[in-house]
Design a protein around this motif. Structure first.
Motif: not given
Length: 200
Positions: A79-104
């Motif tokens: 269901g829509p709520n800011v916390n859920t949207e934020l977690f999903l956005a964080e997940s997208k960001v993490i996948h984008q960062l990983v695609n940019d190269g090796p990282c911690v």
């Protein structure tokens, strides 16, 4: 290790953040932590929040009850709520960062989010109570052990809500390291050697 991604989860007061900094420096890769939530917030158009506001926002997990199923049960249909949207956005960001190269990556449930990622290794850093309490005197505003444990309870609840797994449970990580009696730099070397052995 040119395409290696390392995720670090840590007990509050164990020195996991400092260890991550040492590890990233040794490997010559980027370390991502608070930047992720700022990028996710910007993605949602709420990038003007302060660090403290963002921290409160992400830690405000909906209470579980018999009438409410946790987030992971719904998957992307939660269901829509800011916390859920934020977690999903964080997940997208993490996948984008990983695609940019090796990282911690430190925290952010990244070990779960990247569980299917090739060349991903996850580590959990912990320490005994005396170590954590002594470290708190110099690094955490002299927080009490009770305050450290309270923060860990929040992390455990947050992790369980979004992943359906138990934070700090051995089977969720490649390796768990007790840093009570080992310098953080040596712990970073141990992580590097572990990955090298796995990649041979």
């Amino acid at each position: 290790m040119s395409n290696t991604v390392i995720t670090i989860s840590r007990q509050y007061g164990s020195g996991g953040r400092e260890l991550s900094e040492i590890l990233a420096k040794k490997l010559g890769v980027k370390l991502y932590d608070r930047q992720i939530i700022h990028m996710a917030a910007a993605m949602l158009g709420i990038g003007d929040l302060t660090d403290e506001s963002l921290r409160e926002l992400e830690n405000k997990v909906l209470p579980l009850s018999s009438a409410f199923m946790p987030f992971y049960s719904f998957g992307s249909h939660a269901g829509p709520n800011v916390n859920t949207e934020l977690f999903l956005a964080e997940s997208k960001v993490i996948h984008q960062l990983v695609n940019d190269g090796p990282c911690v990556i430190l925290g952010r449930c990244a070990d779960y989010i990247l569980s299917e990622q090739e060349n991903h290794y996850s580590f959990f850093i912990y320490a005994d109570d005396d170590f954590r309490q002594n470290r708190a005197k110099d690094h955490y505003g002299n927080n009490t052990l009770e305050e450290l444990d309270k923060e860990d309870k929040n992390r455990k609840r947050y992790y369980a809500y979004y992943t359906g797994q138990t934070w700090g449970e051995a089977q969720n990580y490649d390796l768990m390291i007790n840093v009570s009696n080992i310098p953080l730099e040596k712990a970073a070397d141990l992580i590097i050697e572990y990955i090298k052995l796995q990649q041979k």
